[in-house]
Design a protein around this motif. Structure first.
Motif, PDB file in Angstrom:
ATOM      1  N   ILE A  57      26.228 -23.039  63.401  1.00  0.00           N
ATOM      2  CA  ILE A  57      25.028 -23.868  63.499  1.00  0.00           C
ATOM      3  C   ILE A  57      24.607 -24.012  64.961  1.00  0.00           C
ATOM      4  O   ILE A  57      23.415 -23.928  65.287  1.00  0.00           O
ATOM      5  CB  ILE A  57      25.255 -25.240  62.842  1.00  0.00           C
ATOM      6  CG1 ILE A  57      25.474 -25.078  61.338  1.00  0.00           C
ATOM      7  CG2 ILE A  57      24.085 -26.185  63.110  1.00  0.00           C
ATOM      8  CD1 ILE A  57      25.978 -26.328  60.657  1.00  0.00           C
ATOM      9  N   ALA A  58      25.577 -24.223  65.850  1.00  0.00           N
ATOM     10  CA  ALA A  58      25.265 -24.359  67.280  1.00  0.00           C
ATOM     11  C   ALA A  58      24.661 -23.068  67.829  1.00  0.00           C
ATOM     12  O   ALA A  58      23.678 -23.101  68.581  1.00  0.00           O
ATOM     13  CB  ALA A  58      26.515 -24.738  68.063  1.00  0.00           C
ATOM     14  N   GLY A  59      25.223 -21.933  67.451  1.00  0.00           N
ATOM     15  CA  GLY A  59      24.678 -20.654  67.902  1.00  0.00           C
ATOM     16  C   GLY A  59      23.273 -20.416  67.388  1.00  0.00           C
ATOM     17  O   GLY A  59      22.389 -19.969  68.128  1.00  0.00           O
ATOM     18  N   ARG A  84       8.335 -24.799  61.616  1.00  0.00           N
ATOM     19  CA  ARG A  84       8.712 -25.624  60.460  1.00  0.00           C
ATOM     20  C   ARG A  84       9.956 -25.118  59.744  1.00  0.00           C
ATOM     21  O   ARG A  84      10.846 -25.888  59.418  1.00  0.00           O
ATOM     22  CB  ARG A  84       7.543 -25.706  59.490  1.00  0.00           C
ATOM     23  CG  ARG A  84       6.424 -26.479  60.109  1.00  0.00           C
ATOM     24  CD  ARG A  84       5.307 -26.710  59.181  1.00  0.00           C
ATOM     25  NE  ARG A  84       4.313 -27.463  59.949  1.00  0.00           N
ATOM     26  CZ  ARG A  84       3.050 -27.426  59.755  1.00  0.00           C
ATOM     27  NH1 ARG A  84       2.571 -26.706  58.792  1.00  0.00           N
ATOM     28  NH2 ARG A  84       2.232 -28.120  60.501  1.00  0.00           N
ATOM     29  N   ARG A  85      10.005 -23.838  59.453  1.00  0.00           N
ATOM     30  CA  ARG A  85      11.155 -23.297  58.714  1.00  0.00           C
ATOM     31  C   ARG A  85      12.440 -23.440  59.526  1.00  0.00           C
ATOM     32  O   ARG A  85      13.475 -23.830  58.993  1.00  0.00           O
ATOM     33  CB  ARG A  85      10.907 -21.840  58.351  1.00  0.00           C
ATOM     34  CG  ARG A  85      11.988 -21.291  57.456  1.00  0.00           C
ATOM     35  CD  ARG A  85      11.747 -19.860  57.004  1.00  0.00           C
ATOM     36  NE  ARG A  85      10.385 -19.408  57.155  1.00  0.00           N
ATOM     37  CZ  ARG A  85      10.045 -18.252  57.692  1.00  0.00           C
ATOM     38  NH1 ARG A  85      10.953 -17.428  58.126  1.00  0.00           N
ATOM     39  NH2 ARG A  85       8.788 -17.899  57.790  1.00  0.00           N
ATOM     40  N   GLN A  86      12.383 -23.141  60.816  1.00  0.00           N
ATOM     41  CA  GLN A  86      13.579 -23.223  61.656  1.00  0.00           C
ATOM     42  C   GLN A  86      14.074 -24.663  61.777  1.00  0.00           C
ATOM     43  O   GLN A  86      15.273 -24.924  61.687  1.00  0.00           O
ATOM     44  CB  GLN A  86      13.304 -22.660  63.058  1.00  0.00           C
ATOM     45  CG  GLN A  86      13.028 -21.193  63.067  1.00  0.00           C
ATOM     46  CD  GLN A  86      11.534 -20.887  63.022  1.00  0.00           C
ATOM     47  OE1 GLN A  86      10.724 -21.709  62.627  1.00  0.00           O
ATOM     48  NE2 GLN A  86      11.170 -19.683  63.414  1.00  0.00           N
ATOM     49  N   GLY A  91      17.915 -28.645  60.445  1.00  0.00           N
ATOM     50  CA  GLY A  91      18.072 -30.030  59.999  1.00  0.00           C
ATOM     51  C   GLY A  91      19.007 -30.151  58.814  1.00  0.00           C
ATOM     52  O   GLY A  91      19.915 -30.989  58.805  1.00  0.00           O
ATOM     53  N   TRP A  92      18.802 -29.310  57.802  1.00  0.00           N
ATOM     54  CA  TRP A  92      19.689 -29.348  56.634  1.00  0.00           C
ATOM     55  C   TRP A  92      21.114 -28.914  56.991  1.00  0.00           C
ATOM     56  O   TRP A  92      22.084 -29.458  56.447  1.00  0.00           O
ATOM     57  CB  TRP A  92      19.141 -28.493  55.501  1.00  0.00           C
ATOM     58  CG  TRP A  92      18.039 -29.178  54.759  1.00  0.00           C
ATOM     59  CD1 TRP A  92      16.725 -28.841  54.756  1.00  0.00           C
ATOM     60  CD2 TRP A  92      18.157 -30.341  53.934  1.00  0.00           C
ATOM     61  NE1 TRP A  92      16.011 -29.727  53.988  1.00  0.00           N
ATOM     62  CE2 TRP A  92      16.865 -30.664  53.470  1.00  0.00           C
ATOM     63  CE3 TRP A  92      19.214 -31.151  53.560  1.00  0.00           C
ATOM     64  CZ2 TRP A  92      16.617 -31.753  52.637  1.00  0.00           C
ATOM     65  CZ3 TRP A  92      18.965 -32.242  52.738  1.00  0.00           C
ATOM     66  CH2 TRP A  92      17.686 -32.525  52.280  1.00  0.00           C
ATOM     67  N   LEU A  97      26.709 -30.614  57.934  1.00  0.00           N
ATOM     68  CA  LEU A  97      27.841 -30.787  58.848  1.00  0.00           C
ATOM     69  C   LEU A  97      28.228 -32.256  58.970  1.00  0.00           C
ATOM     70  O   LEU A  97      29.415 -32.593  59.025  1.00  0.00           O
ATOM     71  CB  LEU A  97      27.504 -30.201  60.215  1.00  0.00           C
ATOM     72  CG  LEU A  97      28.640 -30.207  61.231  1.00  0.00           C
ATOM     73  CD1 LEU A  97      29.800 -29.336  60.748  1.00  0.00           C
ATOM     74  CD2 LEU A  97      28.132 -29.708  62.585  1.00  0.00           C
ATOM     75  N   ILE A  98      27.247 -33.146  58.971  1.00  0.00           N
ATOM     76  CA  ILE A  98      27.533 -34.587  59.014  1.00  0.00           C
ATOM     77  C   ILE A  98      28.299 -35.019  57.770  1.00  0.00           C
ATOM     78  O   ILE A  98      29.268 -35.775  57.847  1.00  0.00           O
ATOM     79  CB  ILE A  98      26.225 -35.384  59.159  1.00  0.00           C
ATOM     80  CG1 ILE A  98      25.648 -35.192  60.563  1.00  0.00           C
ATOM     81  CG2 ILE A  98      26.446 -36.862  58.866  1.00  0.00           C
ATOM     82  CD1 ILE A  98      24.244 -35.725  60.711  1.00  0.00           C
ATOM     83  N   VAL A  99      27.888 -34.506  56.615  1.00  0.00           N
ATOM     84  CA  VAL A  99      28.580 -34.859  55.366  1.00  0.00           C
ATOM     85  C   VAL A  99      30.023 -34.352  55.409  1.00  0.00           C
ATOM     86  O   VAL A  99      30.965 -35.082  55.076  1.00  0.00           O
ATOM     87  CB  VAL A  99      27.816 -34.301  54.152  1.00  0.00           C
ATOM     88  CG1 VAL A  99      28.641 -34.407  52.884  1.00  0.00           C
ATOM     89  CG2 VAL A  99      26.487 -35.018  54.000  1.00  0.00           C
TER      90      VAL A  99
END
Length: 107
Positions: A57-59, A84-86, A91-92, A97-99
């Protein structure tokens, strides 16, 4: 970092690049903290999965940020500027990752 084309361009490209960089660094730090968390209690190869997801995700966040900087440095600016798509995808991914992080912290 790419130089701006004229003094009247403003700081939008730089602010955008900094925001995407900060987001990617925060996600990477989350992955590092997941690796460091209680390694004696939770072993095995599955403990690397959330950290690896954070690295991916970071990359992706960093690469999207670099592409956004290139788009904002083009002249004339493209007609469609909103990523928008990015933004939705990242975001998702951050929410997932938070979950995962929350679930692992409760174990």
């Amino acid at each position: 970092m790419t130089a701006r084309r004229s003094p009247d361009d403003g700081l939008q490209p730089e602010r955008t690049a900094l925001a995407w960089s900060r987001t990617s660094q925060a996600v990477l730090a989350n992955g590092a903290l997941l690796l460091l968390r209680d390694t004696a209690h939770y072993g095995g190869p599955l403990r690397f999965l959330p950290a690896a997801a954070a690295m991916v995700i970071a990359g992706a966040t960093y690469l999207i940020g670099r592409r956004r900087l290139a788009v904002l440095n083009r002249r004339p600016l493209p007609a469609r500027l909103a990523p928008r798509r990015q933004v939705t995808t990242i975001g998702w991914a951050v929410i997932a990752l938070i979950v995962v992080t929350s679930v692992l912290l409760t174990l």
